[in-house]
Design a protein around this motif. Structure first.
Motif, PDB file in Angstrom:
ATOM      1  N   SER A 127      46.465  52.569  29.674  1.00 26.49           N
ATOM      2  CA  SER A 127      46.284  53.763  30.503  1.00 26.49           C
ATOM      3  C   SER A 127      47.626  54.420  30.796  1.00 26.49           C
TER       4      SER A 127
ATOM      5  N   LEU B  40      47.989  58.327  31.028  1.00 23.81           N
ATOM      6  CA  LEU B  40      48.673  59.005  32.136  1.00 23.81           C
ATOM      7  C   LEU B  40      49.778  59.916  31.617  1.00 23.81           C
TER       8      LEU B  40
ATOM      9  N   TYR C 152      54.790  57.227  37.902  1.00 22.51           N
ATOM     10  CA  TYR C 152      54.506  58.673  38.064  1.00 22.51           C
ATOM     11  C   TYR C 152      55.781  59.523  38.067  1.00 22.51           C
TER      12      TYR C 152
ATOM     13  N   ILE D 210      47.828  62.949  42.253  1.00 25.80           N
ATOM     14  CA  ILE D 210      47.528  61.684  41.570  1.00 25.80           C
ATOM     15  C   ILE D 210      47.833  60.503  42.491  1.00 25.80           C
TER      16      ILE D 210
ATOM     17  N   PRO E 262      46.746  55.941  42.659  1.00 24.33           N
ATOM     18  CA  PRO E 262      45.866  54.865  42.228  1.00 24.33           C
ATOM     19  C   PRO E 262      44.867  54.570  43.345  1.00 24.33           C
TER      20      PRO E 262
ATOM     21  N   ASP F 256      43.632  57.048  39.601  1.00 23.22           N
ATOM     22  CA  ASP F 256      44.048  55.989  38.676  1.00 23.22           C
ATOM     23  C   ASP F 256      43.401  54.680  39.136  1.00 23.22           C
TER      24      ASP F 256
ATOM     25  N   THR G 159      41.067  57.572  35.618  1.00 27.75           N
ATOM     26  CA  THR G 159      41.611  56.732  34.543  1.00 27.75           C
ATOM     27  C   THR G 159      41.364  55.268  34.861  1.00 27.75           C
TER      28      THR G 159
END
Ligand SMILES: *Cc1c(COP(=O)(O)O)cnc(C)c1O
Length: 354
Positions: free
Chosen positions: A87, A91, A115, A150, A152, A182, A206
């Motif tokens: 992933s 990303l 990121y 974005i 997680p 994420d 994702t």
């Protein structure tokens, strides 16, 4: 080091540093959030079945066998699924394809440290939004104008989960840019946002097979979202590498989705171990953040974190420390097997006596 042959972008990069993959055997490796249990036997069989003459041929560029398995598992269309070589690659394509705008991309101050690296590589502006004092993501802080959001879920390295209603609230308030969730750790107790994809064309979810499906070594990740978002990722992918997934990854990944029982069993065991380890650490005086992932972020008030990590390493246990404001006194500990977790607690008992 630098060189006059480097581009300006390369000279200014601050690359991601992955957790150590030690060459020594016999280490209790609790530093990179791998699954302590192996992949499903059906994955190994599928890979073995693919070993042969067919390896001289390129794989299916769009990995349809695996894409269909993902689409069926989540009840979405094939055209809503994008596959990548881990992933991390998915990303990377997302930052290039969907987050390059006039406004900065927003992400938490404490989050996945890849990121900002992608922002450096693809020249994307970003703004860090501080977590609350309880280390939670506060969705109301993400309403400023932005070129995308974005994070997680659960967040890394805190392990703290955001509820689905909170994510939907943010989607309703933020319709002018893409929200990327994420979900690298979602299978360890969270609820996936895939169910919202049909209603929100700006949502992209994702996931990876590296953690809950024990396949970090095979490199498989995917994104699920509106067909227009997926098409953007396909355009970048087909301008970069037509064959991101090997033949072995495609058949192995599809087999992982076919063995639902094994997957559930492994996730449940990791969750049980997480709760046992969290109580064990708390009884030793640690402060442990509430985790919905396969790791714990914990701090020992009486010991310096760097020092403690070094002592653990001397005893053959490796955990992860982040030299980062707000969490420099914390250690991130991957959930291991029952025996590994026991050993960690035993060693800590010894160290804290000294
Ligand atoms: C592990 C991880 C990834 C990357 O997973 P791969 O599929 O192995 O590249 C992405 N995001 C977060 C938050 C992770 O922890």
């Amino acid at each position: 080091m630098s060189s006059p042959f480097w581009s300006d972008i390369v000279a200014r990069l601050d690359p991601y540093v992955p957790g150590e993959q030690p060459k020594l055997a016999n280490l209790t490796k609790l530093n990179t959030n791998e699954n302590p249990y192996g992949p499903s036997p059906r994955v190994l069989e599928a890979i073995a079945g693919e070993l042969g003459d067919s390896l001289r041929l390129y794989p299916d560029p769009s990995g349809t066998l695996l894409r269909q398995a993902v689409a069926d598992y989540y009840g979405v269309d094939l055209a809503q699924v994008f596959l990548g070589n881990g992933s991390d690659e998915v990303l990377a394509h997302i930052f290039q394809a969907l987050l390059k705008h006039e406004e900065p991309v927003l992400f938490p101050d404490i989050t996945y440290s890849f990121y900002p690296v992608y922002c450096g590589l693809y020249q994307v502006d970003y703004q860090r939004i501080p977590l609350g004092s309880d280390y939670r993501i506060q969705v109301a802080d993400y309403l400023c104008s932005n070129g995308g959001i974005i994070f997680p879920n659960p967040n890394a390295p805190t392990g703290i989960l955001l509820s689905l209603p909170e994510i939907e609230w943010l989607l309703k308030k933020n319709q002018r840019s893409v929200l990327i969730v994420d979900e690298a750790y979602i299978d360890f107790g969270g609820e996936t946002a895939v169910s919202l994809v049909g209603r929100y064309p700006n949502l992209l979810v994702t996931q990876t097979l590296s953690k809950s499906r024990s396949l970090a070594g095979l490199r498989i990740g995917f994104a699920i979202g509106d067909v227009a978002l997926i098409e953007a990722l396909e355009r970048v992918k087909n301008s970069f590498n037509s064959y991101p997934l090997s033949r072995l990854a495609i058949v192995g990944g599809a087999a992982a989705f076919a063995d639902e029982d094994y997957f559930r069993e492994v996730c449940e065991q990791v969750v049980r171990s997480r709760e046992t380890l969290a109580s064990g650490l708390k009884s030793l005086g640690f402060e442990v953040l509430p985790s919905s992932a396969n790791f714990l972020l914990a701090t020992c008030p009486s010991r310096d974190a760097v020092e403690l990590a070094a002592r653990l390493r001397e005893k053959g246990i490796i955990v992860r420390h982040f030299r980062q404001p707000r969490i420099e006194q914390f250690l991130r500990i991957t959930i291991g097997t029952t025996e590994q977790n026991r050993r960690l607690l035993d060693v800590l008992v010894e160290l804290l006596k000294q």
